[in-house]
Design a protein around this motif. Structure first.
Motif, mmCIF file in Angstrom:
data_model
loop_
_atom_site.group_PDB
_atom_site.id
_atom_site.type_symbol
_atom_site.label_atom_id
_atom_site.label_comp_id
_atom_site.label_asym_id
_atom_site.label_seq_id
_atom_site.Cartn_x
_atom_site.Cartn_y
_atom_site.Cartn_z
ATOM 1 N N ARG A 117 0.788 -1.029 -0.003
ATOM 2 C CA ARG A 117 -0.018 0.008 -0.087
ATOM 3 C C ARG A 117 0.723 1.399 0.152
ATOM 4 O O ARG A 117 1.858 1.208 0.397
ATOM 5 C CB ARG A 117 -0.829 0.091 1.159
ATOM 6 C CG ARG A 117 -1.934 -1.104 1.283
ATOM 7 C CD ARG A 117 -2.911 -1.181 0.354
ATOM 8 N NE ARG A 117 -3.652 -2.286 0.489
ATOM 9 C CZ ARG A 117 -4.996 -2.383 -0.115
ATOM 10 N NH1 ARG A 117 -5.579 -1.530 -0.885
ATOM 11 N NH2 ARG A 117 -5.652 -3.363 0.114
ATOM 12 N N SER A 118 0.326 2.280 -0.474
ATOM 13 C CA SER A 118 0.994 3.724 -0.506
ATOM 14 C C SER A 118 1.156 3.960 0.793
ATOM 15 O O SER A 118 0.707 3.893 1.825
ATOM 16 C CB SER A 118 0.362 4.643 -1.196
ATOM 17 O OG SER A 118 -0.906 4.999 -0.517
ATOM 18 N N LEU A 119 2.277 5.012 0.786
ATOM 19 C CA LEU A 119 2.662 5.913 2.194
ATOM 20 C C LEU A 119 1.605 6.662 2.554
ATOM 21 O O LEU A 119 1.277 6.664 3.995
ATOM 22 C CB LEU A 119 3.884 6.780 1.757
ATOM 23 C CG LEU A 119 4.461 7.453 3.134
ATOM 24 C CD1 LEU A 119 5.116 6.459 4.058
ATOM 25 C CD2 LEU A 119 5.468 8.361 2.625
ATOM 26 N N SER A 120 0.654 7.288 1.882
ATOM 27 C CA SER A 120 -0.497 7.810 2.349
ATOM 28 C C SER A 120 -1.562 6.990 3.165
ATOM 29 O O SER A 120 -2.224 7.308 4.048
ATOM 30 C CB SER A 120 -1.291 8.394 1.153
ATOM 31 O OG SER A 120 -1.725 7.600 0.152
ATOM 32 N N THR A 121 -1.683 5.746 2.664
ATOM 33 C CA THR A 121 -2.468 4.598 3.229
ATOM 34 C C THR A 121 -1.772 4.627 4.713
ATOM 35 O O THR A 121 -2.419 4.331 5.755
ATOM 36 C CB THR A 121 -2.489 3.559 2.455
ATOM 37 O OG1 THR A 121 -3.369 3.921 1.059
ATOM 38 C CG2 THR A 121 -3.459 2.374 3.387
ATOM 39 N N THR A 122 -0.626 4.126 4.711
ATOM 40 C CA THR A 122 0.163 3.524 5.811
ATOM 41 C C THR A 122 0.188 4.826 6.705
ATOM 42 O O THR A 122 -0.023 4.790 8.169
ATOM 43 C CB THR A 122 1.472 3.033 6.074
ATOM 44 O OG1 THR A 122 2.226 3.896 4.733
ATOM 45 C CG2 THR A 122 1.262 1.592 5.115
ATOM 46 N N TRP A 123 0.221 6.105 6.417
ATOM 47 C CA TRP A 123 0.176 7.267 7.259
ATOM 48 C C TRP A 123 -1.041 7.521 7.713
ATOM 49 O O TRP A 123 -1.070 7.740 8.914
ATOM 50 C CB TRP A 123 0.672 8.590 6.425
ATOM 51 C CG TRP A 123 0.833 9.743 7.269
ATOM 52 C CD1 TRP A 123 -0.237 10.570 7.302
ATOM 53 C CD2 TRP A 123 1.922 9.940 8.192
ATOM 54 N NE1 TRP A 123 0.344 11.501 8.255
ATOM 55 C CE2 TRP A 123 1.401 11.153 8.686
ATOM 56 C CE3 TRP A 123 2.945 9.332 8.628
ATOM 57 C CZ2 TRP A 123 2.430 11.756 9.644
ATOM 58 C CZ3 TRP A 123 3.785 9.856 9.651
ATOM 59 C CH2 TRP A 123 3.607 11.081 10.094
ATOM 60 N N GLY A 124 -2.153 7.250 7.084
ATOM 61 C CA GLY A 124 -3.498 7.120 7.648
ATOM 62 C C GLY A 124 -3.762 6.459 8.661
ATOM 63 O O GLY A 124 -4.499 6.867 9.608
ATOM 64 N N ILE A 125 -3.320 5.164 8.476
ATOM 65 C CA ILE A 125 -3.384 4.266 9.490
ATOM 66 C C ILE A 125 -2.585 4.615 10.636
ATOM 67 O O ILE A 125 -3.172 4.597 11.873
ATOM 68 C CB ILE A 125 -2.745 2.816 9.181
ATOM 69 C CG1 ILE A 125 -3.547 2.028 7.888
ATOM 70 C CG2 ILE A 125 -2.768 1.826 10.339
ATOM 71 C CD1 ILE A 125 -2.931 0.954 7.332
ATOM 72 N N PHE A 126 -1.333 4.968 10.532
ATOM 73 C CA PHE A 126 -0.596 5.478 11.792
ATOM 74 C C PHE A 126 -1.451 6.487 12.378
ATOM 75 O O PHE A 126 -1.693 6.687 13.775
ATOM 76 C CB PHE A 126 0.431 5.808 11.511
ATOM 77 C CG PHE A 126 1.435 6.527 12.444
ATOM 78 C CD1 PHE A 126 2.264 5.842 13.344
ATOM 79 C CD2 PHE A 126 1.562 7.936 12.326
ATOM 80 C CE1 PHE A 126 3.115 6.594 14.090
ATOM 81 C CE2 PHE A 126 2.239 8.646 13.395
ATOM 82 C CZ PHE A 126 3.124 7.787 14.192
ATOM 83 N N SER A 127 -2.063 7.312 11.739
ATOM 84 C CA SER A 127 -2.689 8.689 12.236
ATOM 85 C C SER A 127 -4.040 8.191 12.920
ATOM 86 O O SER A 127 -4.132 8.870 14.150
ATOM 87 C CB SER A 127 -3.087 9.612 11.320
ATOM 88 O OG SER A 127 -1.794 10.175 10.792
ATOM 89 N N ALA A 128 -4.710 7.365 12.632
ATOM 90 C CA ALA A 128 -5.833 6.880 13.226
ATOM 91 C C ALA A 128 -5.631 6.350 14.455
ATOM 92 O O ALA A 128 -6.741 6.727 15.279
ATOM 93 C CB ALA A 128 -6.594 6.107 12.197
#
Length: 250
Positions: A117-128
């Motif tokens: 998955r893209s960095l934006s997806t994993t960043w969204g997971i981390f942020s959530a």
């Protein structure tokens, strides 16, 4: 409290100086929580966070099932210190435990490396997950992460643990490396095509000027066999050249 609470907050802000009866402590706390949930994050962001949390919990449930199966078959390893399967199953609860940081790290590995998955997806997971724990219990799960090894008591945010932070750095570097490789690949292909075209064109022009009236020949360059045809017999044009490429992989 009814859904109209947030509208009442807005109305009070728009009418400064308006007096109202002092609400009870429980009503104020409920109003505070609703305002935090609806006004701290945009609706779209809240929806994305909810999706990430739900997927994270499904991932955790799969991990738990794998651990239970391994335990039943006698192949479960305690080398990672995750022998308490019941406690591990609560790693993604609102109140974190000693397994929350490592579980988040594994979820990031699953999404960022295993699934690509893209960095934006994993960043969204981390942020959530960071947002969920930050707002879980006052100041308890804000700030730097710490887990008491003796008691297993967690303070600070598991998303700010070394495990989670290092994995986000890995994913960032991984995406950067992939992007650089893609650019180099496109540049190499483009340069190769330009070189081949220039070579063929120069040879065709030279042949058209000095060769027979009409003819054709093969030019072999790496990985390509190029059929070249030329003509100097077009009326009133001096000479003309045409090139067709019959490419075959080596």
């Amino acid at each position: 409290m009814a859904r109209g609470t947030t509208k009442k907050i807005a109305a009070a802000v728009n009418k400064p100086g308006r007096k109202a009866a002092t609400a009870s402590a429980s009503a104020l706390q409920e109003q505070r929580e609703e305002a935090r949930q609806t006004l701290l994050k945009a609706k779209a962001t809240r929806s994305q966070y909810t999706g990430h949390l739900e997927r994270g919990r499904r991932f955790l449930a799969d991990v738990i099932e794998q651990k239970k199966t391994a335990q039943a078959e006698g192949t479960h390893s305690q080398a990672d210190g995750e022998s308490d399967i019941d406690a591990y199953s609560h790693a993604f609860d609102i109140i974190p435990n000693k397994y929350s940081a490592s579980a988040l790290e594994l979820f990031l590995v699953q999404k960022g490396l295993t699934e690509g998955r893209s960095l934006s997806t994993t960043w969204g997971i981390f942020s959530a997950f960071k947002d969920m724990w930050k707002n879980a219990k006052g100041e308890t799960y804000r700030g730097p992460y710490h887990c008491d090894e003796a008691t297993g008591v967690v303070t600070g945010n598991p998303a700010l643990s070394a495990a989670a932070q290092d994995m986000m750095e890995v994913l960032k570097n991984n995406e950067g490396a992939d992007s650089a490789a893609a650019v180099r690949s496109r540049t190499t292909v483009r340069t190769g095509l330009l070189v081949r075209f220039s070579l063929v064109r120069s040879m065709v022009l030279a042949s058209a000027r000095t060769g027979p009236e009409d003819g054709s020949w093969f030019l072999v360059i790496p990985n390509r066999s190029v059929l070249v045809r030329h003509s100097r017999t077009v009326p009133n044009r001096g000479f003309d050249t045409s090139t067709s490429f019959a490419s075959t992989s080596s």
